[in-house]
Design a protein around this motif. Structure first.
Motif, mmCIF file in Angstrom:
data_model
loop_
_atom_site.group_PDB
_atom_site.id
_atom_site.type_symbol
_atom_site.label_atom_id
_atom_site.label_comp_id
_atom_site.label_asym_id
_atom_site.label_seq_id
_atom_site.Cartn_x
_atom_site.Cartn_y
_atom_site.Cartn_z
ATOM 1 N N HIS A 43 0.821 -1.222 0.000
ATOM 2 C CA HIS A 43 0.000 0.000 0.000
ATOM 3 C C HIS A 43 0.852 1.267 0.000
ATOM 4 O O HIS A 43 0.405 2.320 0.449
ATOM 5 N N SER A 44 2.070 1.163 -0.538
ATOM 6 C CA SER A 44 2.942 2.330 -0.611
ATOM 7 C C SER A 44 2.951 2.944 -2.003
ATOM 8 O O SER A 44 3.480 4.047 -2.188
ATOM 9 N N LEU A 45 2.372 2.252 -2.996
ATOM 10 C CA LEU A 45 2.324 2.727 -4.374
ATOM 11 C C LEU A 45 0.910 2.562 -4.915
ATOM 12 O O LEU A 45 0.230 1.592 -4.601
ATOM 13 N N ARG A 46 0.490 3.510 -5.770
ATOM 14 C CA ARG A 46 -0.846 3.460 -6.364
ATOM 15 C C ARG A 46 -0.765 3.905 -7.819
ATOM 16 O O ARG A 46 0.066 4.744 -8.173
ATOM 17 N N ALA A 47 -1.653 3.359 -8.637
ATOM 18 C CA ALA A 47 -1.701 3.759 -10.047
ATOM 19 C C ALA A 47 -3.085 3.447 -10.593
ATOM 20 O O ALA A 47 -3.707 2.440 -10.232
ATOM 21 N N GLN A 48 -3.566 4.302 -11.484
ATOM 22 C CA GLN A 48 -4.865 4.092 -12.119
ATOM 23 C C GLN A 48 -4.675 3.381 -13.459
ATOM 24 O O GLN A 48 -3.798 3.748 -14.248
ATOM 25 N N SER A 49 -5.514 2.390 -13.701
ATOM 26 C CA SER A 49 -5.370 1.569 -14.903
ATOM 27 C C SER A 49 -6.729 1.082 -15.390
ATOM 28 O O SER A 49 -7.723 1.112 -14.654
ATOM 29 N N PHE A 50 -6.747 0.628 -16.653
ATOM 30 C CA PHE A 50 -7.916 -0.038 -17.209
ATOM 31 C C PHE A 50 -7.783 -1.532 -16.923
ATOM 32 O O PHE A 50 -6.859 -2.177 -17.417
#
Length: 460
Positions: A13-20
């Motif tokens: 839970h230290s990295l986040r990214a939006q994707s399809f």
């Protein structure tokens, strides 16, 4: 095929990214996703259970193939231990299928929730790497879809270059569609486990090296706050006839981890009570108590699930690290240089007020896979809490760690480290290895459809 645009996180839970996100069910769905990506000018990353500590299964702005729905066990031969699985099958599904027939996966991670596709992409190791190697050594065959549209079958002898590159290849050459593995015959649901204390890092490494040949598994816990204290756990399979209750211990009911602490408190609540202790002072006290309780050498018998899957003992334990999450830094060092390098790293972390809350050591040996992380030596995995206040300092610390590890001839593992740079990757892989990898990448993925945040970070 209806992609869903959503935010994904890494395990820590230290990295986040939006994707399809697309959820394929059959190989044809994967082929359709490649065609869509090419048409729309997007890239694709495969994702299983999302248990990587880094950005291996993240693809900001691109397509993520959620393979968790391709989770069928296609064939199981209880007489021979041969199993054929889809890539979304978890280690939990696997061991629960084969154990009642007297078999166990030859290599498992510290959690049973990882998928086989992810395990092969990272070429996971277990507490028996020194003896059994990584999981890839127990794959007899796999099938995969390539971005070119080709569907290939690979074994150690057929398409061998692709076999040894896709296993360890971080999902960037093709997508596994079936995986054939050889299980290990066992005669009991129990392991004979020896626990013994170690007073220093040097002593722990000495025990790991000297005792590994005597055991089927060996692993060390290291107190990185009160530097040096630790404990070794070494385990052996029971031979036929050594377990008088083998028919009972080999059942799934016997193996299941309890869902309550002391039979009372639901373990699903434990991470809330752990949160106040996930800091240097609190975890330092926990480590001292743990070491004090481990001063007596003793043996006991543990179920396979309890010994192997400690990370599953407390559900959602990673949430105890708070809003910023955690990172894990794992380095692999030759046995000749490990102690000196890790002594320097542990001292540096403590000096900067950023000691690791947890340290785990293992014994390793080399393997044949192209992007291997293994060597004749040891690994040390360290967990660090991430906060808004320490994020920049923690990044700098890990960069300094990288320099120490490279100078000592070490390597890294891309199911874990989230900060490694392209320069560091080039330094430990070497130009010849990278040249082979990029040649295969061009052959299998000429349009560059397969990319992840991790791939762009270390190969971009």
């Amino acid at each position: 095929m209806n992609p869903t645009f959503t935010t994904l996180e890494n395990f820590g839970h230290s990295l986040r990214a939006q994707s399809f996100v697309i959820q394929p069910r059959v190989a044809e769905d994967i082929l359709a996703a490649f065609q869509l990506a090419k048409k729309e000018g997007l890239t694709i990353t495969a994702r299983g259970a999302g248990r990587s500590y880094n950005d291996a299964a993240m693809n900001g702005g691109g397509i993520v193939l959620d393979l968790s729905g391709m989770n069928g066990i296609l064939e199981w031969e209880s007489a021979t231990g041969r199993v054929v699985c889809e890539p979304g099958v978890t280690l939990q599904q696997l061991w629960q299928r084969v154990l009642p027939d007297g078999w166990w996966p030859p290599v498992v991670s510290g959690t049973m929730t990882t998928t086989l596709g992810g395990c092969l992409g990272a070429n996971i190791h277990g507490k028996n790497n020194f003896r059994m190697g990584p999981i890839g050594e127990h794959v007899t065959e796999f099938t995969a879809v390539l971005p070119t549209g080709a569907q290939v079958t690979c074994t150690p002898k057929k398409n061998a270059d692709l076999f040894y590159a896709m296993i360890s290849g971080l999902g960037m050459l093709g997508i596994f569609t079936s995986i054939t593995l050889q299980m290990k015959r066992i005669h009991s649901g129990l392991l004979e486990v020896l626990a013994l204390p170690t007073r220093t890092l040097a002593e722990q490494l000495q025990v790991l090296e000297a005792d590994a040949p005597k055991y089927d598994y060996i692993v060390g816990w290291l107190d990185c706050i009160n530097v040096g204290h630790g404990q070794i756990h070494a385990a052996n399979y029971l031979h036929e006839g050594e377990d008088p209750e083998a028919q009972k211990t080999i059942t799934l009911a016997y193996q299941n981890l309890p869902d309550r602490l002391f039979g009372v408190m639901p373990k699903s609540l434990l991470h809330y009570f752990m949160t106040p202790f996930t800091n240097t002072l609190g975890w330092g006290a926990v480590n001292l108590a743990k070491y004090a309780a481990s001063l007596r050498t003793h043996t006991s018998r543990q179920s396979h699930a309890a010994f192997h899957f400690l990370l599953d003992y407390v559900p959602n334990w990673e949430l105890a690290y708070g809003r910023g999450g955690l990172i894990q830094y794992q380095s692999f060092l030759p046995k000749e240089t490990a102690r000196q390098a890790w002594d320097e790293m542990l001292a540096l972390a403590k000096q900067r007020g950023l000691p690791s809350l947890l340290g785990v050591t293992k014994r390793h040996r080399p393997d044949r896979f192209l992007l291997t992380h293994a060597l004749d030596g040891f690994s040390l995995a360290m967990d660090f809490k991430v906060t808004d206040g320490n994020r920049a300092r923690l990044y700098q610390l890990t960069q300094d760690f990288d320099r120490i590890v490279l100078a000592a001839g070490g390597r890294f593992y891309f199911a874990k480290n989230s900060e490694t740079t392209a320069e560091t990757a080039r330094a430990f892989y070497g130009e010849e290895t990278l040249k082979k990898y990029k040649k295969l990448k061009k052959r299998c993925d000429p349009n560059g459809l397969l990319e992840s945040d991790l791939y762009r970070r270390i190969f971009g």
